[in-house]
Design a protein around this motif. Structure first.
Motif, PDB file in Angstrom:
ATOM      1  N   UNK A   1       0.827  -1.203   0.000  1.00 47.29           N
ATOM      2  CA  UNK A   1       0.000   0.000   0.000  1.00 47.29           C
ATOM      3  C   UNK A   1       0.871   1.266   0.000  1.00 47.29           C
ATOM      4  N   UNK A   2       1.907   1.241   0.837  1.00 45.77           N
ATOM      5  CA  UNK A   2       2.819   2.380   0.900  1.00 45.77           C
ATOM      6  C   UNK A   2       3.450   2.622  -0.469  1.00 45.77           C
ATOM      7  N   UNK A   3       3.906   1.528  -1.081  1.00 48.83           N
ATOM      8  CA  UNK A   3       4.583   1.649  -2.357  1.00 48.83           C
ATOM      9  C   UNK A   3       3.640   2.219  -3.417  1.00 48.83           C
ATOM     10  N   UNK A   4       2.398   1.769  -3.377  1.00 44.67           N
ATOM     11  CA  UNK A   4       1.421   2.253  -4.340  1.00 44.67           C
ATOM     12  C   UNK A   4       1.195   3.759  -4.170  1.00 44.67           C
ATOM     13  N   UNK A   5       1.063   4.193  -2.897  1.00 50.93           N
ATOM     14  CA  UNK A   5       0.783   5.602  -2.674  1.00 50.93           C
ATOM     15  C   UNK A   5       1.972   6.494  -3.029  1.00 50.93           C
ATOM     16  N   UNK A   6       3.196   6.014  -2.766  1.00 49.43           N
ATOM     17  CA  UNK A   6       4.397   6.767  -3.149  1.00 49.43           C
ATOM     18  C   UNK A   6       4.462   6.876  -4.674  1.00 49.43           C
ATOM     19  N   UNK A   7       4.163   5.771  -5.329  1.00 55.70           N
ATOM     20  CA  UNK A   7       4.169   5.738  -6.794  1.00 55.70           C
ATOM     21  C   UNK A   7       3.186   6.767  -7.355  1.00 55.70           C
ATOM     22  N   UNK A   8       1.991   6.782  -6.786  1.00 54.35           N
ATOM     23  CA  UNK A   8       0.953   7.694  -7.274  1.00 54.35           C
ATOM     24  C   UNK A   8       1.342   9.154  -7.075  1.00 54.35           C
ATOM     25  N   UNK A   9       1.860   9.455  -5.882  1.00 50.28           N
ATOM     26  CA  UNK A   9       2.127  10.867  -5.587  1.00 50.28           C
ATOM     27  C   UNK A   9       3.340  11.367  -6.379  1.00 50.28           C
ATOM     28  N   UNK A  10       4.341  10.494  -6.607  1.00 53.38           N
ATOM     29  CA  UNK A  10       5.486  10.901  -7.426  1.00 53.38           C
ATOM     30  C   UNK A  10       5.043  11.183  -8.863  1.00 53.38           C
ATOM     31  N   UNK A  11       4.166  10.350  -9.386  1.00 49.49           N
ATOM     32  CA  UNK A  11       3.646  10.607 -10.744  1.00 49.49           C
ATOM     33  C   UNK A  11       2.900  11.926 -10.768  1.00 49.49           C
ATOM     34  N   UNK A  12       2.119  12.196  -9.700  1.00 50.66           N
ATOM     35  CA  UNK A  12       1.310  13.414  -9.654  1.00 50.66           C
ATOM     36  C   UNK A  12       2.168  14.669  -9.718  1.00 50.66           C
ATOM     37  N   UNK A  13       3.370  14.639  -9.102  1.00 50.54           N
ATOM     38  CA  UNK A  13       4.215  15.832  -9.119  1.00 50.54           C
ATOM     39  C   UNK A  13       5.145  15.859 -10.339  1.00 50.54           C
ATOM     40  N   UNK A  14       4.923  14.953 -11.271  1.00 49.60           N
ATOM     41  CA  UNK A  14       5.650  15.012 -12.534  1.00 49.60           C
ATOM     42  C   UNK A  14       6.988  14.303 -12.525  1.00 49.60           C
ATOM     43  N   UNK A  15       7.163  13.336 -11.642  1.00 51.03           N
ATOM     44  CA  UNK A  15       8.396  12.552 -11.642  1.00 51.03           C
ATOM     45  C   UNK A  15       8.055  11.116 -12.018  1.00 51.03           C
ATOM     46  N   UNK A  16       8.988  10.437 -12.661  1.00 54.59           N
ATOM     47  CA  UNK A  16       8.769   9.048 -13.040  1.00 54.59           C
ATOM     48  C   UNK A  16       9.174   8.167 -11.851  1.00 54.59           C
ATOM     49  N   UNK A  17       8.183   7.563 -11.144  1.00 58.35           N
ATOM     50  CA  UNK A  17       8.499   6.811  -9.918  1.00 58.35           C
ATOM     51  C   UNK A  17       9.542   5.722 -10.147  1.00 58.35           C
TER      52      UNK A  17
ATOM     53  N   UNK B   1      18.146  18.148  -9.297  1.00 59.36           N
ATOM     54  CA  UNK B   1      18.300  19.599  -9.255  1.00 59.36           C
ATOM     55  C   UNK B   1      17.376  20.182  -8.188  1.00 59.36           C
ATOM     56  N   UNK B   2      17.525  21.485  -7.920  1.00 60.24           N
ATOM     57  CA  UNK B   2      16.694  22.147  -6.913  1.00 60.24           C
ATOM     58  C   UNK B   2      15.207  22.035  -7.219  1.00 60.24           C
ATOM     59  N   UNK B   3      14.847  22.217  -8.483  1.00 55.98           N
ATOM     60  CA  UNK B   3      13.440  22.144  -8.873  1.00 55.98           C
ATOM     61  C   UNK B   3      12.876  20.745  -8.674  1.00 55.98           C
ATOM     62  N   UNK B   4      13.682  19.732  -9.018  1.00 59.63           N
ATOM     63  CA  UNK B   4      13.226  18.352  -8.826  1.00 59.63           C
ATOM     64  C   UNK B   4      13.111  18.012  -7.346  1.00 59.63           C
ATOM     65  N   UNK B   5      14.058  18.531  -6.545  1.00 57.91           N
ATOM     66  CA  UNK B   5      13.986  18.298  -5.100  1.00 57.91           C
ATOM     67  C   UNK B   5      12.715  18.928  -4.523  1.00 57.91           C
ATOM     68  N   UNK B   6      12.334  20.103  -5.045  1.00 59.25           N
ATOM     69  CA  UNK B   6      11.115  20.716  -4.537  1.00 59.25           C
ATOM     70  C   UNK B   6       9.895  19.862  -4.927  1.00 59.25           C
ATOM     71  N   UNK B   7       9.932  19.247  -6.110  1.00 60.62           N
ATOM     72  CA  UNK B   7       8.854  18.318  -6.490  1.00 60.62           C
ATOM     73  C   UNK B   7       8.778  17.151  -5.497  1.00 60.62           C
ATOM     74  N   UNK B   8       9.950  16.650  -5.098  1.00 61.57           N
ATOM     75  CA  UNK B   8       9.990  15.542  -4.140  1.00 61.57           C
ATOM     76  C   UNK B   8       9.411  15.989  -2.789  1.00 61.57           C
ATOM     77  N   UNK B   9       9.773  17.215  -2.360  1.00 65.99           N
ATOM     78  CA  UNK B   9       9.237  17.744  -1.086  1.00 65.99           C
ATOM     79  C   UNK B   9       7.715  17.886  -1.158  1.00 65.99           C
ATOM     80  N   UNK B  10       7.227  18.313  -2.313  1.00 69.07           N
ATOM     81  CA  UNK B  10       5.778  18.457  -2.470  1.00 69.07           C
ATOM     82  C   UNK B  10       5.115  17.073  -2.411  1.00 69.07           C
TER      83      UNK B  10
END
Lengths: 323, 330
Positions: A129-145, A157-166
């Motif tokens: 379940x955790x893995x699924x939710x991490x996968x979903x939220x990473x896709x939502x912020x525009x990163x390829x899980x 980069x800084x911009x990508x790190x901010x995506x991860x923080x979001x």
């Protein structure tokens, strides 16, 4: 005083909040009696110069810094009275995004683990379940899980790190997010990407945001209403368009004039702003802005101006507001 | 037109890294007349700071520099160390982003100012003190006499930057380089510092280079603007001409991405997708092509040279320039 229209229900109601820090035998008056509300689904922008107490206010809302007095009502419950498990449960609903995205990620942990951590703390035991939710939220912020989950923060980069923080802030499906200068450390081209992402996330997850920044144009781009802070007090609050078009507080007006406009035909107004903010250790009596204010008179040093309505939804704390 | 005070010819800076050589500055030409202000604009990593360090000969030891930096007829790159030291002290000055990097935390402000003045202007202590007080007053520091005995930590960020400017101006330099002088400051203080720099520049007829990531900072204050991307100057023009009709899509995208005060809330910003290229990898074609909305096949193959537009002094490096004639692309 309620700053929202009657039909808007506040998700967050900050009532006469006071936060002070000890500094040796002195006291830093960081937040001195601030009241504001944020309606469900709204973005409230909070602007002010460094040291005005805007970050302290954001932290005090989340109970990361305990208030000396006043209340923080979230969905009707007083967070300042909560402790231990009750507060921990409440924190699932309120999250924070910081200014420095690189410093707020543990350099030794993998992205997948960083984003999953809030789930672990919240007691989500099922690893799948955790893995699924991490996968979903990473896709939502525009990163390829699949590409990012096993990598370390320094690879981004800084911009990508901010995506991860979001992503980390959103993985628990919070209702309310405090964004503390989320784009100040980013380059112009990346800043626009992150602001657009925050807007998209707000719509997708139905978020309510407190957006703290020193850049008025950035704040206006995302906020429904804007609150202006100076040296621990609220100067003015109102709907974004209205506040920028017709500022009532001399400080709001000064902030607006000081912004460099990217147009060579707009000559910079010579020295609109004079002086610097006084120390929050010994703030001026009466109105705290009076030492820099062109309109200040005796009344301003004697009497603290209360927040009062000047137009629908617009409130100002000034004895001599601009017409 | 008179001879420029500063002419940069074909400057390239490479920095060795574990991943290979990093092209920090990729063959840049610029020139600047006395009494004029040049704005160099670009995002982090575009090479703008390395370029300024190359002018001042303050590059890291391992950096490889080629090209010429002609300052008043002398090539700074090939100058004898002693002559360079004299020149840097008297005629070239720099103001950095963080004033704490240029101020010594354990010396009083008076000591730091007077040391510079006495060393380079050969004044005695009382004359140097008098001049220090005048300088602090000129940069807008209240009660300058009392400030002389204080340490940098006793001053606010804005005050420190004023002091750094006072030190930079102390020997009447002919060229002042301000590298992100207001990035660390609040917006009301930023306006004051930019006003101060402009006033002193006019008064002293200095040449000034303002390096910034903010097009707003140079718009009202520079005579000419050079936009840098991935180590190269990609567009250069008199300020009015640049803002009126920019030819380089990167300049347009950079300007569009800035949130504007007159835009309604919740309007999506025209963001530039992706990020700048890795400066350690060889690059074919235009460095901005992967992020450019106008890029076509040729842009990924051929590196565009900096060439002249119809307005004199307007240069751009693009195979598909925008707004070349009135009404098109605007």
């Amino acid at each position: 005083m309620m700053q929202l229209a009657a039909r808007e229900e506040p998700l967050l109601n900050v009532d006469n909040l006071v936060v002070e820090y000890g500094l040796g035998n002195k006291t830093v008056h960081a937040v001195s009696g601030v009241s504001l509300q944020v309606a469900r689904g709204e973005t409230l922008g909070l602007v002010g110069e460094s040291g005005c107490g805007k970050s302290t206010l954001g932290r005090a809302v989340l109970q990361l810094r305990r208030a000396k007095s006043g209340r923080v009502l979230f969905d009707g419950e007083d967070l300042t009275a909560m402790e231990g498990e009750a507060l921990r449960q409440m924190r699932r609903r309120v999250q924070l995004i910081f200014q420095d995205p690189i410093a707020s990620l543990n350099p030794r942990r993998r992205i997948g683990d960083i984003v999953a951590e809030p789930l672990v703390i919240a007691g989500v035991k099922d690893a799948v379940e955790r893995k699924r939710r991490v996968h979903d939220v990473l896709s939502a912020v525009g990163l390829d899980p699949d590409l990012v989950a096993n990598r370390l923060p320094h690879e981004f980069s800084g911009g990508q790190c901010q995506r991860i923080c979001i992503a980390r802030a959103l993985v628990l499906n919070p209702e309310f997010v405090v964004c503390d200068e989320p784009v100040s450390a980013l380059d112009v081209s990346i800043r626009a990407q992150i602001l657009n992402l925050l807007e998209a996330m707000k719509a997708r997850f139905g978020l309510t945001l407190l957006f703290i920044a020193h850049d008025l144009a950035v704040v206006k781009a995302v906020s429904d209403r804007v609150a202006v802070m100076y040296l621990g007090r609220l100067c003015e609050v109102g709907p974004s368009e209205q506040l920028f078009a017709r500022p009532a507080h001399p400080y709001t007006s000064l902030l607006l004039q000081a912004i460099p406009v990217p147009d060579p035909d707009v000559r910079p107004a010579e020295s609109v702003a004079t002086g610097e903010p006084p120390s929050p250790i010994a703030p001026p009596s009466g109105c705290r802005f009076r030492t820099r204010c062109p309109r200040a008179d005796q009344r301003c040093s004697a009497e603290i101006p209360e927040l009062r309505g000047v137009a629908p939804g617009q409130f100002v704390a000034c004895h001599h507001p601009l017409a | 037109m008179s001879t420029p005070l500063l002419t940069i010819e074909d400057i390239a800076v490479e920095l060795p890294t574990p991943r290979g050589n990093l092209r920090a500055v990729d063959h840049v030409d610029l020139s600047l007349q006395a009494g004029r202000t040049l704005g160099i604009v670009g995002e982090s990593g575009c090479g703008k700071t390395m370029l300024s360090r190359a002018i001042l000969q303050l590059l890291p030891k391992k950096a490889k520099l080629s090209g010429r930096v002609m300052f008043d007829g002398e090539d700074l790159v090939r100058l004898a160390p002693e002559r360079l030291r004299r020149l840097r002290a008297r005629e070239l000055a720099v103001v950095f982003q963080d004033p704490m990097t240029s101020l010594n935390p354990v010396l009083t402000i008076g000591t730091q100012l007077m040391e510079t003045i006495q060393e380079h202007l050969e004044l005695d202590a009382s004359a140097a003190r008098k001049r220090s007080i005048d300088l602090l007053a000129a940069v807008g520091i209240p009660a300058p006499e009392q400030r002389l005995g204080q340490y940098p930590h006793q001053c606010s960020g804005g005050m420190r930057q004023r002091i750094a400017i006072a030190i930079a101006l102390s020997c009447e330099p002919r060229l002042l380089i301000a590298d992100e002088p207001t990035t660390a400051l609040d917006v009301t203080i930023q306006a004051q510092i930019l006003d101060l720099l402009a006033r002193e520049q006019r008064r002293r007829h200095m040449a000034m280079i303002i390096i910034t990531h903010d097009l707003g900072v140079v718009a009202g204050r520079a005579d000419e603007v050079a936009v840098m991307y991935a180590g190269r100057v990609v567009e250069r023009a008199p300020t009015q001409a640049l803002f009126k009709r920019m030819h380089m899509p990167y300049t347009e995208a950079l300007l569009a991405a800035i949130p504007k005060l007159d835009t309604a809330p919740h309007t999506p910003l025209p963001a530039i997708s992706g990020r700048p290229p890795d400066p350690t990898r060889p690059l074919k074609g235009c460095s901005f092509a992967p992020r450019c909305r106008y890029a076509a096949g040729r842009c990924h193959e051929a590196k565009p040279e900096l060439k002249s537009a119809e307005i004199s002094g307007h240069l751009y490096a693009c195979l598909h320039p925008i707004r070349m004639t009135e009404g098109i692309g605007a």
